[in-house]
Design an enzyme around this catalytic site. Structure first.
Site, PDB file in Angstrom:
ATOM      1  N   ARG A 264       0.968  -4.886  -2.333  1.00 36.11           N
ATOM      2  CA  ARG A 264       2.105  -3.685  -2.011  1.00 36.11           C
ATOM      3  C   ARG A 264       1.853  -3.371  -0.532  1.00 36.11           C
ATOM      4  NH1 ARG A 264       0.056   1.399  -2.068  1.00 36.11           N
ATOM      5  NH2 ARG A 264      -1.662   1.124  -3.419  1.00 36.11           N
ATOM      6  N   HIS A 268       1.458   3.660  -2.496  1.00 36.00           N
ATOM      7  CA  HIS A 268       1.772   3.542  -3.781  1.00 36.00           C
ATOM      8  C   HIS A 268       3.107   4.264  -3.851  1.00 36.00           C
ATOM      9  CE1 HIS A 268       1.137   3.857  -7.947  1.00 36.00           C
ATOM     10  NE2 HIS A 268       1.333   5.229  -8.158  1.00 36.00           N
ATOM     11  N   TYR A 277      -7.451   4.760   2.108  1.00 37.96           N
ATOM     12  CA  TYR A 277      -8.098   3.730   1.414  1.00 37.96           C
ATOM     13  C   TYR A 277      -8.127   2.098   1.605  1.00 37.96           C
ATOM     14  CZ  TYR A 277      -3.653   3.339  -1.256  1.00 37.96           C
ATOM     15  OH  TYR A 277      -2.532   3.269  -1.529  1.00 37.96           O
TER      16      TYR A 277
END
Length: 369
Positions: A264, A268, A277
């Site tokens: 990705r 998100h 992260y």
């Protein structure tokens, strides 16, 4: 590959390494995968849909920043998986998408404003699932896997020859519904393909914190499900493996689990901060494996794509994005009483009463205009 000829439980095992046809730069990879290479015509179709899909994705992300969409989960970097899933299906087959599979829906021919109705907040599903053979985009993790297995089993019982393909992310493989669907499909030989788009993160949770399995594809073996893993950024490999999986299901072989290793590229959703992260150097490594650029390089190398072709496809993508902007910038025409449609087959007395109250209020407002 020899492991494809093994018998017994070994025949269920995925390849030790993800199937790939292309290097990261788009050159033919070493070795010969045990799957037929898709035709140049199919690969050209895939390239066109991937380019248009990426432009749609970029436009939808911009519309979110402008307040035209409440939220948008980007598909950038996963175009080979989503386009490949659609092109592996035949007319009448069913697709069960997640909230991130908007590019797949656009590839399926659903109008963009209908695709984005859920993310705009207009309706839970803006398109007719029966018309397109596409289930509503699913936000709860893995619940659609059970629906896909059940529908596929129904098609088997009716003898239609149709199959279902259900998309999930890596996080969904940790849900109980995913395992129940695999078990049901295996026991009853339901013709369903499970496509796991392993984009390495379940929101902010990395894959190594979700499973100790050598690959998610191995999760199918314990249920008696034929499994495979594929380079999800290699459109040639994705199409080859998913086409084989679909044929396996359609010919009576039962379910098939495919894990596509992808990434990705964007956060998100627009509400996420991916820098908290994951490191930029990780994202940069995956950008060098861009699925659109890899397929373009391969098609050019083989003489199946010219500068004129690329220019025409990019122009088509821009026209598509302009249409998306125009449709999403127009104020939606909402029917408030539609809130009560599709809630129950037979409305409850309480729901009927609420509808009557709202209808009376709307009539009163109209009389004052």
């Amino acid at each position: 590959m020899s492991d494809r000829r093994r018998e017994g439980p070994g025949a269920l095992l995925p390849s030790e390494r993800p199937v790939r046809f292309l290097t990261d730069g788009g050159a033919p990879a070493r070795g010969r995968p045990a799957y037929p290479e898709p035709s140049p015509e199919l690969l050209r179709r895939a390239y066109r849909h991937m380019v248009v899909g990426r432009r749609f994705d970029t436009q939808a992300t911009a519309l979110t920043k402008q307040g035209r969409l409440a939220v948008y989960p980007s598909s950038k970097g996963q175009e080979a998986c989503q386009v490949g899933a659609v092109l592996a299906l035949e007319e009448g087959d069913w697709l069960f998408p997640t909230y991130r599979d908007s590019v797949a829906l656009v590839t399926k021919g659903i109008e963009p404003v209908e695709v984005l109705s859920l993310l705009r907040g207009d309706a839970h599903c803006g398109y007719d699932p029966y018309r397109h053979q596409v289930a509503p985009q699913c936000t709860p993790l893995a619940t659609q896997t059970i629906h896909a297995a059940g529908l596929a089993y129904a098609e088997l019982r009716k003898g239609t020859g149709r199959i279902a393909l259900v998309c999930v992310g890596d996080g969904a493989t940790s849900e109980g519904d995913f395992h129940e669907a695999l078990n049901f499909a295996a026991v009853f030989k339901a013709p369903v393909v499970f496509l796991v788009q392993n984009n390495q993160y379940a929101i902010s949770v990395p894959l190594e914190r979700q499973t100790a399995a050598p690959a998610l594809a191995y999760k199918g073996v314990g249920y008696g499900v034929r499994s495979e893993q594929v380079d999800g950024n290699d459109a040639v490999a994705v199409l080859a493996v998913l086409s084989a999986a679909a044929e396996h299901a359609r010919s009576g072989g039962g379910p098939f689990l495919v894990e596509a290793h992808t990434y990705r590229m964007e956060p998100h959703t627009n509400a996420d901060d991916a820098t908290r992260y994951r490191e930029e150097k990780e994202a940069e490594r995956w950008r060098r494996r861009d699925p659109v650029a890899r397929l373009e390089a391969y098609l050019r190398r083989r003489g199946h794509l010219t500068d004129e072709d690329v220019t025409a496809i990019n122009a088509e993508a821009e026209e598509f994005a302009a249409r998306v902007r125009a449709e999403l910038n127009a104020e939606p025409r909402l029917a408030p009483l539609g809130l009560f449609d599709h809630v129950y087959g037979t409305p409850t007395p309480q729901l009927a009463e609420q509808r009557e109250v709202l209808e009376a209020e709307l009539q009163a407002e109209e009389a004052l205009r």
